[in-house]
Design a protein around this motif. Structure first.
Motif, PDB file in Angstrom:
ATOM      1  N   GLU A   1      13.541  15.771   4.469  1.00 62.98           N
ATOM      2  CA  GLU A   1      13.890  14.388   4.759  1.00 62.98           C
ATOM      3  C   GLU A   1      12.626  13.524   4.766  1.00 62.98           C
ATOM      4  OE1 GLU A   1      16.078  13.836   8.314  1.00 62.98           O
ATOM      5  OE2 GLU A   1      17.913  14.765   7.532  1.00 62.98           O
ATOM      6  N   ALA A   2      12.733  12.351   4.126  1.00 60.73           N
ATOM      7  CA  ALA A   2      11.618  11.397   4.089  1.00 60.73           C
ATOM      8  C   ALA A   2      12.044  10.136   4.861  1.00 60.73           C
ATOM      9  CB  ALA A   2      11.260  11.044   2.648  1.00 60.73           C
ATOM     10  N   LYS A   3      11.116   9.626   5.671  1.00 58.24           N
ATOM     11  CA  LYS A   3      11.409   8.410   6.438  1.00 58.24           C
ATOM     12  C   LYS A   3      10.123   7.631   6.697  1.00 58.24           C
ATOM     13  CE  LYS A   3      13.769   6.679  10.541  1.00 58.24           C
ATOM     14  NZ  LYS A   3      14.453   7.022  11.811  1.00 58.24           N
ATOM     15  N   LEU A   4      10.239   6.309   6.626  1.00 51.81           N
ATOM     16  CA  LEU A   4       9.101   5.425   6.878  1.00 51.81           C
ATOM     17  C   LEU A   4       9.167   4.981   8.335  1.00 51.81           C
ATOM     18  CD1 LEU A   4       6.763   4.179   5.188  1.00 51.81           C
ATOM     19  CD2 LEU A   4       8.172   2.120   4.970  1.00 51.81           C
ATOM     20  N   GLU A   5       8.108   5.275   9.100  1.00 52.07           N
ATOM     21  CA  GLU A   5       8.076   4.937  10.519  1.00 52.07           C
ATOM     22  C   GLU A   5       6.810   4.162  10.849  1.00 52.07           C
ATOM     23  OE1 GLU A   5       8.458   8.437  12.812  1.00 52.07           O
ATOM     24  OE2 GLU A   5      10.444   8.970  12.030  1.00 52.07           O
TER      25      GLU A   5
ATOM     26  N   SER B   1       0.830  -1.213   0.000  1.00 46.70           N
ATOM     27  CA  SER B   1       0.000   0.000   0.000  1.00 46.70           C
ATOM     28  C   SER B   1       0.861   1.257   0.000  1.00 46.70           C
ATOM     29  CB  SER B   1      -0.926  -0.008   1.229  1.00 46.70           C
ATOM     30  OG  SER B   1      -0.152   0.092   2.414  1.00 46.70           O
ATOM     31  N   LEU B   2       2.109   1.123   0.493  1.00 43.28           N
ATOM     32  CA  LEU B   2       2.986   2.278   0.531  1.00 43.28           C
ATOM     33  C   LEU B   2       3.681   2.547  -0.799  1.00 43.28           C
ATOM     34  CD1 LEU B   2       4.641   1.785   4.014  1.00 43.28           C
ATOM     35  CD2 LEU B   2       3.029   3.580   3.375  1.00 43.28           C
ATOM     36  N   VAL B   3       3.800   1.496  -1.617  1.00 45.06           N
ATOM     37  CA  VAL B   3       4.515   1.670  -2.898  1.00 45.06           C
ATOM     38  C   VAL B   3       3.945   2.794  -3.734  1.00 45.06           C
ATOM     39  CG1 VAL B   3       5.068   0.560  -5.092  1.00 45.06           C
ATOM     40  CG2 VAL B   3       5.380  -0.678  -2.940  1.00 45.06           C
ATOM     41  N   PRO B   4       2.616   2.851  -3.905  1.00 39.74           N
ATOM     42  CA  PRO B   4       2.101   3.968  -4.722  1.00 39.74           C
ATOM     43  C   PRO B   4       2.431   5.317  -4.118  1.00 39.74           C
ATOM     44  CG  PRO B   4       0.445   2.266  -4.452  1.00 39.74           C
ATOM     45  CD  PRO B   4       1.552   1.940  -3.503  1.00 39.74           C
ATOM     46  N   GLU B   5       2.560   5.405  -2.776  1.00 38.29           N
ATOM     47  CA  GLU B   5       2.808   6.682  -2.145  1.00 38.29           C
ATOM     48  C   GLU B   5       4.221   7.182  -2.374  1.00 38.29           C
ATOM     49  OE1 GLU B   5       1.839   6.362   1.933  1.00 38.29           O
ATOM     50  OE2 GLU B   5      -0.289   5.964   1.601  1.00 38.29           O
ATOM     51  N   VAL B   6       5.175   6.261  -2.598  1.00 36.01           N
ATOM     52  CA  VAL B   6       6.561   6.691  -2.741  1.00 36.01           C
ATOM     53  C   VAL B   6       7.076   6.498  -4.155  1.00 36.01           C
ATOM     54  CG1 VAL B   6       7.079   6.237  -0.333  1.00 36.01           C
ATOM     55  CG2 VAL B   6       7.379   4.419  -2.002  1.00 36.01           C
ATOM     56  N   THR B   7       6.188   6.239  -5.097  1.00 35.92           N
ATOM     57  CA  THR B   7       6.649   6.038  -6.484  1.00 35.92           C
ATOM     58  C   THR B   7       7.163   7.330  -7.100  1.00 35.92           C
ATOM     59  OG1 THR B   7       4.359   6.320  -7.182  1.00 35.92           O
ATOM     60  CG2 THR B   7       5.184   4.063  -6.956  1.00 35.92           C
ATOM     61  N   GLY B   8       6.925   8.443  -6.464  1.00 34.46           N
ATOM     62  CA  GLY B   8       7.463   9.692  -7.000  1.00 34.46           C
ATOM     63  C   GLY B   8       8.957   9.814  -6.791  1.00 34.46           C
ATOM     64  N   PHE B   9       9.554   8.969  -5.956  1.00 35.74           N
ATOM     65  CA  PHE B   9      10.989   8.979  -5.726  1.00 35.74           C
ATOM     66  C   PHE B   9      11.674   8.008  -6.685  1.00 35.74           C
ATOM     67  CE2 PHE B   9       9.168  10.230  -1.650  1.00 35.74           C
ATOM     68  CZ  PHE B   9       9.903  11.353  -1.346  1.00 35.74           C
ATOM     69  N   PRO B  10      12.946   8.249  -6.959  1.00 35.98           N
ATOM     70  CA  PRO B  10      13.697   7.281  -7.781  1.00 35.98           C
ATOM     71  C   PRO B  10      13.711   5.913  -7.086  1.00 35.98           C
ATOM     72  CG  PRO B  10      14.912   9.325  -7.556  1.00 35.98           C
ATOM     73  CD  PRO B  10      13.753   9.429  -6.615  1.00 35.98           C
ATOM     74  N   ASP B  11      13.948   4.853  -7.864  1.00 36.76           N
ATOM     75  CA  ASP B  11      13.911   3.487  -7.321  1.00 36.76           C
ATOM     76  C   ASP B  11      14.892   3.301  -6.180  1.00 36.76           C
ATOM     77  OD1 ASP B  11      11.974   2.878  -9.127  1.00 36.76           O
ATOM     78  OD2 ASP B  11      13.315   1.912 -10.574  1.00 36.76           O
ATOM     79  N   GLN B  12      16.114   3.818  -6.349  1.00 35.25           N
ATOM     80  CA  GLN B  12      17.117   3.635  -5.301  1.00 35.25           C
ATOM     81  C   GLN B  12      16.682   4.314  -4.001  1.00 35.25           C
ATOM     82  OE1 GLN B  12      21.002   4.995  -6.386  1.00 35.25           O
ATOM     83  NE2 GLN B  12      21.975   4.202  -4.523  1.00 35.25           N
ATOM     84  N   MET B  13      16.095   5.513  -4.141  1.00 36.18           N
ATOM     85  CA  MET B  13      15.622   6.232  -2.971  1.00 36.18           C
ATOM     86  C   MET B  13      14.416   5.517  -2.354  1.00 36.18           C
ATOM     87  SD  MET B  13      14.578  10.260  -2.680  1.00 36.18           S
ATOM     88  CE  MET B  13      16.166  10.749  -3.355  1.00 36.18           C
TER      89      MET B  13
ATOM     90  N   GLN C   1      13.836   2.301  -2.327  1.00 36.85           N
ATOM     91  CA  GLN C   1      14.336   1.134  -1.575  1.00 36.85           C
ATOM     92  C   GLN C   1      14.870   1.560  -0.213  1.00 36.85           C
ATOM     93  OE1 GLN C   1      13.965  -2.011  -2.432  1.00 36.85           O
ATOM     94  NE2 GLN C   1      12.886  -1.375  -4.301  1.00 36.85           N
ATOM     95  N   ARG C   2      15.541   2.679  -0.153  1.00 33.18           N
ATOM     96  CA  ARG C   2      16.072   3.163   1.120  1.00 33.18           C
ATOM     97  C   ARG C   2      14.941   3.563   2.058  1.00 33.18           C
ATOM     98  NH1 ARG C   2      20.248   7.790   0.061  1.00 33.18           N
ATOM     99  NH2 ARG C   2      20.271   7.670   2.371  1.00 33.18           N
ATOM    100  N   ILE C   3      13.905   4.185   1.477  1.00 32.87           N
ATOM    101  CA  ILE C   3      12.755   4.583   2.299  1.00 32.87           C
ATOM    102  C   ILE C   3      12.049   3.337   2.852  1.00 32.87           C
ATOM    103  CG2 ILE C   3      10.473   5.658   2.255  1.00 32.87           C
ATOM    104  CD1 ILE C   3      11.623   7.692   0.251  1.00 32.87           C
ATOM    105  N   LEU C   4      11.855   2.331   1.992  1.00 33.39           N
ATOM    106  CA  LEU C   4      11.212   1.092   2.452  1.00 33.39           C
ATOM    107  C   LEU C   4      12.057   0.370   3.487  1.00 33.39           C
ATOM    108  CD1 LEU C   4       9.744  -0.330  -0.892  1.00 33.39           C
ATOM    109  CD2 LEU C   4       8.507   0.730   1.001  1.00 33.39           C
ATOM    110  N   ALA C   5      13.374   0.598   3.485  1.00 29.17           N
ATOM    111  CA  ALA C   5      14.263   0.003   4.487  1.00 29.17           C
ATOM    112  C   ALA C   5      14.276   0.833   5.761  1.00 29.17           C
ATOM    113  CB  ALA C   5      15.668  -0.136   3.923  1.00 29.17           C
ATOM    114  N   GLN C   6      13.356   1.816   5.859  1.00 30.88           N
ATOM    115  CA  GLN C   6      13.208   2.684   7.037  1.00 30.88           C
ATOM    116  C   GLN C   6      14.458   3.523   7.303  1.00 30.88           C
ATOM    117  OE1 GLN C   6      11.357  -0.789   9.501  1.00 30.88           O
ATOM    118  NE2 GLN C   6      10.641   1.111  10.452  1.00 30.88           N
TER     119      GLN C   6
END
Length: 273
Positions: free
Chosen positions: A221-225, A178-190, A192-197
């Motif tokens: 700064e963007a972070k997944l919490e 469900s979070l993937v659509p929310e962060v698709t605006g970032f590059p793939d590498q970024m 992956q880092r966001i999904l890794a918290q």
């Protein structure tokens, strides 16, 4: 003697003893073997012919001897005497030979006893060893039974933990999807880092479907919490607030610069760079 009850034969009653009688066969008639004896050469004195003579011809016949043994055995049965075997081919053994055979049998029996004694000691040692092994096996069995119960409890606990982790995994997969659509605006590498918290710094413009426009940032700064209210859910935060609140704050600031005030929309959407 008194009359017994066994087929009309005389038996000795309790408290009585048998009577042994010696019979001397004396006859006055002519002996049956006289003709045979007359032909034999005699070297002894001739006995008178008209006087009494000793003769066993009528008493000691084969039939009479058999009958004597039968009747005597019947009378002596009270004392445990058994009649000899009819027609037995056993022969008399003299005393010296009898004792010699007894000594031979005695020696053989002594050897057998010694051998059996050795076997008995050996079996006793084996029995002791087996009893010791049985005690050890019983102790091992109790130990293994305790281990089995412990492993059973551990297995049940691990099974429960596994089921919990499986549910958590499914929930995390659903949350991440469900979070993937929310962060698709970032590059793939970024992404992956966001999904890794991981905390990811960025600059540029982010598009808000809720406001249908892009908002610029020089440094954020963007972070997944984890969501503090929902154990297995995550929130994408920008500059310490949820992405939805960040867009609303940016929209509010933009309107204030333009001299307008606008109520916040409750529509939620993804972000796009």
């Amino acid at each position: 003697m008194k009359e017994g009850s066994t087929n009309g034969h005389r038996r000795v009653s309790a408290g009585q003893r048998p009577l042994h009688v010696t019979v001397v066969p004396i006859v006055t008639t002519e002996r049956k073997k006289k003709a045979k004896e007359s032909n034999a050469r005699k070297h002894y004195r001739t006995k008178p012919k008209n006087g009494p003579l000793l003769s066993a011809d009528d008493i000691m016949t084969r039939e009479n001897l058999t009958r004597y043994q039968d009747t005597y055995a019947m009378v002596m049965e009270w004392f445990g005497l058994e009649r000899g075997i009819r027609g037995s081919e056993a022969r008399h053994v003299d005393q010296h030979e009898y004792y010699r055979q007894c000594q031979i049998e005695k020696k053989g029996l002594e050897q057998d006893v010694a051998k059996l004694s050795t076997e008995k000691k050996k079996l006793s040692r084996e029995k002791t060893a087996l009893e010791s092994d049985n005690r050890k096996l019983a102790d091992d069995n109790r130990y293994l039974e305790g281990k089995r119960e412990l492993y059973k409890e551990t297995n049940e606990r691990l099974k429960t933990d596994c089921e919990t982790l499986t549910r958590t995994k499914r929930e995390l997969i659903a949350t991440n999807n469900s979070l993937v659509p929310e962060v698709t605006g970032f590059p793939d590498q970024m992404t992956q880092r966001i999904l890794a918290q991981q905390s990811v710094g960025f600059s540029g413009k982010l598009f808000s479907p809720e406001h249908n426009q892009k908002f610029s940032t020089e440094h954020s700064e963007a972070k997944l919490e984890r969501d503090p209210e929902k154990k297995h859910c995550f929130i994408l935060k920008i500059d310490g607030v949820s992405v939805f609140q960040w867009f609303r704050d940016m929209a509010r600031k933009l309107l204030e610069k333009m001299g307008f005030r606008q109520s916040e929309s409750r529509q939620r959407g993804g972000i796009r760079r």
